[in-house]
Design a protein around this motif. Structure first.
Motif, short mmCIF file in Angstrom:
data_model
loop_
_atom_site.label_atom_id
_atom_site.label_comp_id
_atom_site.label_asym_id
_atom_site.label_seq_id
_atom_site.Cartn_x
_atom_site.Cartn_y
_atom_site.Cartn_z
N GLU A 26 0.80 -1.22 0.00
CA GLU A 26 0.00 0.00 0.00
C GLU A 26 0.84 1.28 0.00
OE1 GLU A 26 -2.51 -0.65 3.36
OE2 GLU A 26 -3.81 -2.09 2.30
N ASP A 28 3.30 4.13 -1.51
CA ASP A 28 3.42 4.73 -2.84
C ASP A 28 4.63 4.15 -3.58
OD1 ASP A 28 1.21 6.30 -2.43
OD2 ASP A 28 2.34 8.10 -1.90
N ASP A 117 1.76 -0.97 -6.83
CA ASP A 117 1.71 -0.01 -7.92
C ASP A 117 2.48 -0.48 -9.15
OD1 ASP A 117 0.21 1.95 -6.52
OD2 ASP A 117 2.02 2.57 -5.47
N HIS A 143 -4.91 -4.70 -15.72
CA HIS A 143 -4.61 -3.93 -14.50
C HIS A 143 -4.05 -2.56 -14.92
CE1 HIS A 143 -5.12 -7.31 -11.66
NE2 HIS A 143 -4.64 -8.04 -12.65
N PRO A 144 -4.91 -1.69 -15.46
CA PRO A 144 -4.43 -0.43 -16.03
C PRO A 144 -3.80 0.52 -15.01
CG PRO A 144 -6.82 -0.47 -15.91
CD PRO A 144 -6.36 -1.85 -15.60
N ASP A 145 -4.05 0.31 -13.74
CA ASP A 145 -3.48 1.19 -12.71
C ASP A 145 -2.11 0.72 -12.23
OD1 ASP A 145 -5.76 2.76 -12.79
OD2 ASP A 145 -6.77 1.61 -11.22
N VAL A 146 -1.65 -0.38 -12.78
CA VAL A 146 -0.35 -0.94 -12.37
C VAL A 146 0.64 -0.81 -13.53
CG1 VAL A 146 0.85 -3.03 -11.60
CG2 VAL A 146 -1.50 -2.59 -10.84
N GLU A 147 1.85 -0.35 -13.21
CA GLU A 147 2.92 -0.31 -14.20
C GLU A 147 3.52 -1.71 -14.30
OE1 GLU A 147 5.66 2.46 -16.49
OE2 GLU A 147 3.58 2.44 -15.88
N ASN A 266 6.13 5.72 -10.32
CA ASN A 266 4.85 5.33 -9.72
C ASN A 266 4.58 5.97 -8.37
OD1 ASN A 266 3.40 3.15 -11.42
ND2 ASN A 266 5.56 2.65 -11.56
#
Length: 267
Positions: A26, A28, A117, A143-147, A266
């Protein structure tokens, strides 16, 4: 043991409680590293788990380099890869293409539920390379929010390997100078030095692969028994622990830079 699945390292997923996993995930810029290897023959001198051991060690090295500044966890490796071309020699446990892709996707889907992330798929087996590339796109889409990054670790050595190797082209292939040097550095107890034997890579198509570091533009399927009688391709007799140590540390330099960039993108 194939690898250090349960370790005390602060980047080890398996040694954490579920609350500790979530706490790291969790933060950043958090990164999950998933090593992917194989169980397959590596000639008379190397264990069948060579690819899994090496990619696990390399993943640990990369995480160790950044763990004091980057929230990162290394998952236990996926130990079976796509290795049908090694079956004639025995000792191989393989998944088919769809089976391995499904395993990778399911492991990642559940792991990312914790809130990471970034995801780094770190591959250690050439036969998995195209699949890991596909998985990177598939997982990135779902998973578009994950690089999401994917890499076969030994390709990073292409920029410096000519400074280290003694073999000609064809000497650093399956179980050759490269992998044997790394194993002599990391797990010398598992190298049968009295049984070092290999055959230089000899692919008849001029566009085909010649070496780990000259893969060629042409994909060719051959069972490995068409290339070698021992199962090893390359020149393991030129391997040394000193070469392995230099390769390992320089791979660490490359991966440290990569993971640092992933983290910074990220936050």
């Amino acid at each position: 043991m194939v690898c250090n699945i349960i370790g005390g390292e602060k980047y080890s997923w398996a040694s954490r409680t579920y609350e500790e996993v979530q706490e790291i995930a969790e933060q950043d810029g958090s990164i999950l590293v998933l090593p992917v290897g194989s169980i397959e023959q590596h000639g008379h001198h190397l264990p069948v788990a060579t690819d899994t051991m090496l990619v696990d060690h390399v993943a640990d090295l990369a995480a160790e380099r950044v763990v004091d500044s980057v929230p990162i966890l290394v998952a236990p490796p996926i130990w079976s890869g796509h290795s049908p071309h090694h079956m004639p020699f025995g000792g191989t446990i393989t998944l088919d293409h769809d089976g391995l892709l499904d395993v990778v996707e399911q492991v990642v889907d559940s792991a990312l539920e914790n809130g990471f992330d970034g995801l780094f798929l770190l591959n250690g087996h050439g036969g998995n390379s195209s699949l890991i590339s596909s998985a990177t796109s598939i997982i990135g889409t779902s998973h578009p929010d994950v690089e999401v990054l994917g890499l076969t670790y030994f390709t990073l050595a292409a920029s410096f390997i000519d400074e280290i190797r003694d073999s000609d082209v064809g000497g650093m292939a399956h179980g050759g100078e490269f992998e044997t040097s790394l194993m002599l550095h990391l797990r010398p107890d598992l190298v049968r030095e009295e049984r070092l034997e290999g055959t230089y890579m000899d692919e008849p198509y001029e566009w085909g692969g010649k070496d780990l570091f000259e893969p060629g533009p042409l994909s060719v399927y051959r069972s490995f028994d068409e290339y070698t009688e021992s199962g090893a391709i390359g020149d393991p007799k030129l391997a040394t622990a000193e070469k392995g140590a230099e390769i390992y540390e320089r791979l660490g330099d490359e991966l440290e830079r990569m993971l640092t960039q992933l983290y910074e993108r990220n936050q």
